[in-house]
Motif scaffolding. Sequence first.
Motif, short mmCIF file in Angstrom:
data_model
loop_
_atom_site.label_atom_id
_atom_site.label_comp_id
_atom_site.label_asym_id
_atom_site.label_seq_id
_atom_site.Cartn_x
_atom_site.Cartn_y
_atom_site.Cartn_z
N ARG A 23 0.82 -1.22 0.00
CA ARG A 23 0.00 0.00 0.00
C ARG A 23 0.85 1.26 0.00
NH1 ARG A 23 -2.95 1.83 -2.10
NH2 ARG A 23 -4.09 3.22 -0.79
N GLY A 55 1.56 5.41 13.06
CA GLY A 55 0.21 5.95 13.26
C GLY A 55 0.06 7.35 12.69
N GLN A 58 -0.14 6.98 9.01
CA GLN A 58 -1.46 6.45 8.69
C GLN A 58 -2.50 7.57 8.70
OE1 GLN A 58 -2.83 3.57 11.55
NE2 GLN A 58 -4.59 2.99 10.33
N GLU A 59 -2.47 8.40 9.71
CA GLU A 59 -3.41 9.52 9.82
C GLU A 59 -3.20 10.53 8.68
OE1 GLU A 59 -6.57 11.72 11.01
OE2 GLU A 59 -6.01 9.75 11.78
N LYS A 62 -4.81 9.10 5.69
CA LYS A 62 -6.27 9.14 5.84
C LYS A 62 -6.83 10.51 5.48
CE LYS A 62 -9.76 8.44 9.44
NZ LYS A 62 -9.95 8.13 10.87
N THR A 67 -5.57 4.96 1.99
CA THR A 67 -5.62 3.97 3.05
C THR A 67 -4.24 3.38 3.28
OG1 THR A 67 -7.88 3.41 2.41
CG2 THR A 67 -6.72 1.82 3.80
N THR A 69 -2.19 1.35 6.44
CA THR A 69 -2.29 0.78 7.78
C THR A 69 -0.94 0.96 8.48
OG1 THR A 69 -1.57 -1.41 7.08
CG2 THR A 69 -3.95 -0.95 7.00
N ALA A 70 -0.99 0.96 9.80
CA ALA A 70 0.25 1.09 10.56
C ALA A 70 1.19 -0.06 10.22
CB ALA A 70 -0.05 1.14 12.05
N SER A 71 0.65 -1.27 10.07
CA SER A 71 1.52 -2.42 9.76
C SER A 71 2.14 -2.29 8.37
CB SER A 71 0.75 -3.73 9.89
OG SER A 71 -0.32 -3.80 8.99
N SER A 72 1.41 -1.74 7.40
CA SER A 72 2.00 -1.57 6.06
C SER A 72 3.14 -0.55 6.11
CB SER A 72 0.95 -1.19 5.02
OG SER A 72 0.43 0.09 5.24
#
Length: 86
Positions: A23, A55, A58-59, A62, A67, A69-72
């Motif tokens: 991503r 995070g 990620q925000e 967003k 999109t 994710t923190a893990s991506s």
Amino acid sequence: MAQSNPDLSEFFKYSRPPKSPCRVGYALSGKELKGDEKTQLESALKTDKGLITAGAIQEWGKRRKITLTASSVVNHRKESCSCYDD
């Protein structure tokens, strides 16, 4: 005299279909981010994770309707995602 099997690993590597980027890699590919925003994300990813967290990235995504994710983000930073799979 027995012949040894030749190393075919390079052929196998080139025979696999290319994997799609993760991503984060997709966002950086120019399909979602361009110019200053792309540069911002690249810089944020290179910045110490204690200063700019997954995070926070990620925000940031967003708010741009991307999109992430923190893990991506974590996996991309560690180069353990499909972008770096040889």
